[in-house]
Scaffold this motif. Structure first.
Motif, PDB file in Angstrom:
ATOM      1  N   ASN A   1       1.425  -6.010 -11.207  1.00  0.00           N
ATOM      2  CA  ASN A   1       2.313  -6.038 -10.030  1.00  0.00           C
ATOM      3  C   ASN A   1       3.377  -4.933 -10.082  1.00  0.00           C
ATOM      4  O   ASN A   1       4.563  -5.168  -9.893  1.00  0.00           O
ATOM      5  CB  ASN A   1       2.955  -7.418  -9.883  1.00  0.00           C
ATOM      6  CG  ASN A   1       3.438  -7.656  -8.468  1.00  0.00           C
ATOM      7  OD1 ASN A   1       3.079  -6.909  -7.547  1.00  0.00           O
ATOM      8  ND2 ASN A   1       4.261  -8.670  -8.282  1.00  0.00           N
TER       9      ASN A   1
ATOM     10  N   PHE B   1       5.165  -2.367  -8.453  1.00  0.00           N
ATOM     11  CA  PHE B   1       5.380  -2.023  -7.039  1.00  0.00           C
ATOM     12  C   PHE B   1       6.287  -0.805  -6.836  1.00  0.00           C
ATOM     13  O   PHE B   1       6.418  -0.317  -5.728  1.00  0.00           O
ATOM     14  CB  PHE B   1       5.968  -3.226  -6.289  1.00  0.00           C
ATOM     15  CG  PHE B   1       7.360  -3.571  -6.718  1.00  0.00           C
ATOM     16  CD1 PHE B   1       8.450  -2.958  -6.120  1.00  0.00           C
ATOM     17  CD2 PHE B   1       7.587  -4.495  -7.723  1.00  0.00           C
ATOM     18  CE1 PHE B   1       9.740  -3.252  -6.519  1.00  0.00           C
ATOM     19  CE2 PHE B   1       8.882  -4.787  -8.134  1.00  0.00           C
ATOM     20  CZ  PHE B   1       9.950  -4.169  -7.524  1.00  0.00           C
TER      21      PHE B   1
ATOM     22  N   GLU C   1       7.413   3.054  -2.902  1.00  0.00           N
ATOM     23  CA  GLU C   1       6.876   1.695  -2.939  1.00  0.00           C
ATOM     24  C   GLU C   1       5.363   1.838  -3.088  1.00  0.00           C
ATOM     25  O   GLU C   1       4.748   2.689  -2.461  1.00  0.00           O
ATOM     26  CB  GLU C   1       7.260   0.969  -1.644  1.00  0.00           C
ATOM     27  CG  GLU C   1       7.225  -0.546  -1.724  1.00  0.00           C
ATOM     28  CD  GLU C   1       5.841  -1.147  -1.775  1.00  0.00           C
ATOM     29  OE1 GLU C   1       5.697  -2.234  -2.332  1.00  0.00           O
ATOM     30  OE2 GLU C   1       4.888  -0.519  -1.250  1.00  0.00           O
TER      31      GLU C   1
ATOM     32  N   THR D   1       2.802  -0.915  -3.474  1.00  0.00           N
ATOM     33  CA  THR D   1       1.797  -1.969  -3.249  1.00  0.00           C
ATOM     34  C   THR D   1       1.748  -2.486  -1.812  1.00  0.00           C
ATOM     35  O   THR D   1       1.036  -3.442  -1.522  1.00  0.00           O
ATOM     36  CB  THR D   1       2.050  -3.171  -4.199  1.00  0.00           C
ATOM     37  OG1 THR D   1       3.403  -3.606  -4.037  1.00  0.00           O
ATOM     38  CG2 THR D   1       1.808  -2.791  -5.648  1.00  0.00           C
ATOM     39  N   GLY D   2       2.528  -1.883  -0.895  1.00  0.00           N
ATOM     40  CA  GLY D   2       2.528  -2.372   0.483  1.00  0.00           C
ATOM     41  C   GLY D   2       2.222  -1.256   1.468  1.00  0.00           C
ATOM     42  O   GLY D   2       1.562  -0.282   1.129  1.00  0.00           O
TER      43      GLY D   2
ATOM     44  N   TYR E   1       5.831  -4.102   6.428  1.00  0.00           N
ATOM     45  CA  TYR E   1       6.632  -4.348   5.232  1.00  0.00           C
ATOM     46  C   TYR E   1       7.401  -5.646   5.425  1.00  0.00           C
ATOM     47  O   TYR E   1       8.020  -5.846   6.461  1.00  0.00           O
ATOM     48  CB  TYR E   1       7.632  -3.205   4.992  1.00  0.00           C
ATOM     49  CG  TYR E   1       7.148  -2.182   3.991  1.00  0.00           C
ATOM     50  CD1 TYR E   1       6.802  -2.577   2.701  1.00  0.00           C
ATOM     51  CD2 TYR E   1       7.034  -0.845   4.324  1.00  0.00           C
ATOM     52  CE1 TYR E   1       6.339  -1.655   1.774  1.00  0.00           C
ATOM     53  CE2 TYR E   1       6.577   0.083   3.396  1.00  0.00           C
ATOM     54  CZ  TYR E   1       6.233  -0.337   2.121  1.00  0.00           C
ATOM     55  OH  TYR E   1       5.771   0.567   1.207  1.00  0.00           O
TER      56      TYR E   1
ATOM     57  N   THR F   1      11.131  -9.085   1.747  1.00  0.00           N
ATOM     58  CA  THR F   1      11.123  -9.179   0.279  1.00  0.00           C
ATOM     59  C   THR F   1      10.695  -7.853  -0.338  1.00  0.00           C
ATOM     60  O   THR F   1      11.306  -7.381  -1.301  1.00  0.00           O
ATOM     61  CB  THR F   1      10.133 -10.286  -0.164  1.00  0.00           C
ATOM     62  OG1 THR F   1      10.384 -11.429   0.625  1.00  0.00           O
ATOM     63  CG2 THR F   1      10.246 -10.600  -1.631  1.00  0.00           C
ATOM     64  N   GLU F   2       9.651  -7.255   0.229  1.00  0.00           N
ATOM     65  CA  GLU F   2       9.154  -5.983  -0.319  1.00  0.00           C
ATOM     66  C   GLU F   2      10.208  -4.878  -0.186  1.00  0.00           C
ATOM     67  O   GLU F   2      10.391  -4.071  -1.096  1.00  0.00           O
ATOM     68  CB  GLU F   2       7.881  -5.554   0.415  1.00  0.00           C
ATOM     69  CG  GLU F   2       6.652  -6.373   0.077  1.00  0.00           C
ATOM     70  CD  GLU F   2       5.471  -5.994   0.970  1.00  0.00           C
ATOM     71  OE1 GLU F   2       4.376  -5.802   0.440  1.00  0.00           O
ATOM     72  OE2 GLU F   2       5.647  -5.895   2.212  1.00  0.00           O
TER      73      GLU F   2
END
Ligand code: NAD
Length: 354
Positions: free
Chosen positions: A97, A99, A132, A134-135, A161, A164-165
């Motif tokens: 994870n 990110f 960033e 992972t999104g 997005y 939280t991200e």
């Protein structure tokens, strides 16, 4: 401090061996750490039929930080996609994870001639790009192809997005700025994109927790231009996945030497994977000519960002600067009048400078 060491393929084992010498030197001087090696990438496929063998993943999960060399090579190019070494990198980033991708672009005064830009534009450059990872539109659903009312087929992706991200990457941005010159530039496309409008709102909200950091905003098209026009105006840049993908490559080229640049990919608890930005360079593998400095500087990033050991990190960075100051160069950054060293001799020179 538990560190998983994944050397990988091509020049990976040669450059990681030099970074290991540096870690051993710090250990001798009192830094407490454990290291364990595991097969990864093509080497993982050779040993276990999988670029990310289960035992390697378990080691990486149990460690506080992972040091990677590089993976890939012509030997593996004909393998099915799932078994290709590069899939090992994508899978480990996802499994851990990770990110937040941090990529510094630093211009060492001694290497100013390697840049494609004028010396006065790049000398003294020290920018950190936070992307960033992972999104954004790379992962947003829905995506695919459809046929519209006119019977025309279209391809589409979704930029999205969550709050939280955005919050967690903004936090990394502000915290990184706090360790540097305390200036953060958030890059978006707020004039056109709803996702960017939301991004900017959240970044402004997170800024309330960091009154010491000077926050600015810039549209991505302008940021692309400013990076080549006046790159020294930036301290830390934080941005989404697609904008960061492009801007971080642009920024790394400002310095002109791929063998010098480290990177970090972090999770929410600052666990990280650290690796040079370059690949496995099969064209020079096994010849003792690869530049190990990007990998050695990745160790410095590891000490700073995962282990909060800024003084030890600075010691490594100073040693690298001292080596360059003495005119010692690997082939990729060599200029007439300098002393050319192989991979191992460069590792030894950094150890001696430490
Ligand atoms: P590359 O970064 O390996 O090499 C590009 C050029 O830069 C080559 O001429 C190489 O000799 C040189 N170079 C790279 N690192 C160097 C160093 N430390 N010292 C001196 N010169 C250096 O990119 P590529 O040739 O496109 O890819 C080779 C392989 O690496 C491919 O299999 C690719 O998929 C893989 N790759 C892996 C990663 C990774 O492990 N994260 C990243 C990029 C590419």
């Amino acid at each position: 401090m538990k560190i998983a060491v994944l050397a990988g393929d091509g020049i990976g084992p040669e450059i990681v061996a030099q970074a290991t010498k540096v870690l051993d030197t710090l250990r001798r001087d009192g830094l407490k750490m454990e290291t364990e090696v595991a097969a990864f990438g093509g080497a993982g496929f050779d040993a276990f039929g999988d670029p990310l063998p289960e035992s390697t993943l378990q080691l990486a999960q149990a460690a506080d930080a992972v040091l990677c060399g590089a993976v890939g090579g012509p030997k593996y190019d004909a393998l099915p996609r799932a078994q290709r070494p590069e899939q090992g990198i994508l899978r480990i980033r996802k499994a851990l994870n990770l990110f937040a991708n941090l990529r510094p672009a630093i211009m060492y005064p001694e290497l100013v001639g390697a840049s494609s830009l004028k010396p006065e534009v790049v000398s003294g450059l020290d920018v950190m790009i936070i992307r960033e990872l992972t999104g954004d539109i790379y992962f947003g659903e829905p995506r695919g192809r459809t046929t519209n009312a006119q019977g025309d087929t279209e391809g589409f992706d979704t930029m999205r997005y969550s709050q939280t991200e955005i919050r967690r990457i903004a936090e990394i941005g502000f915290q990184t700025a706090m360790k540097r010159a305390k200036r953060l530039c958030s890059v978006d496309k707020e004039n056109v994109l709803e996702t960017s409008r939301f991004w900017r709102e959240i970044v402004i909200d997170v800024a309330k927790q960091y009154p010491e950091v000077e926050l600015s905003h810039m549209y991505v098209d302008n940021a692309a231009m400013q990076l080549v026009r006046r790159p020294k105006q930036f301290d830390v840049i934080v941005t989404g996945n697609i904008f960061g993908d492009i801007l971080s490559d642009e920024a790394s080229m400002l310095t002109g030497s791929i063998g010098m640049l480290p990177s970090a990919s972090l999770d929410a608890k600052r666990k990280g994977l650290y690796e040079p930005i370059h690949g496995s360079a099969p064209d020079i593998a096994g010849k003792d000519v690869a530049n190990p400095l990007a990998t050695i500087l990745s160790v410095a990033m590891m000490l700073r960002y995962t282990f909060n050991q800024d003084e030890w990190a600075q010691r490594i960075e100073k040693a690298v600067k001292a080596v360059l100051g003495r005119g010692l160069r690997t082939a990729d950054i060599f200029e007439p009048g300098m002393t050319k060293l192989g991979t191992q001799a460069m590792g030894d020179a950094v150890v001696a400078a430490l």
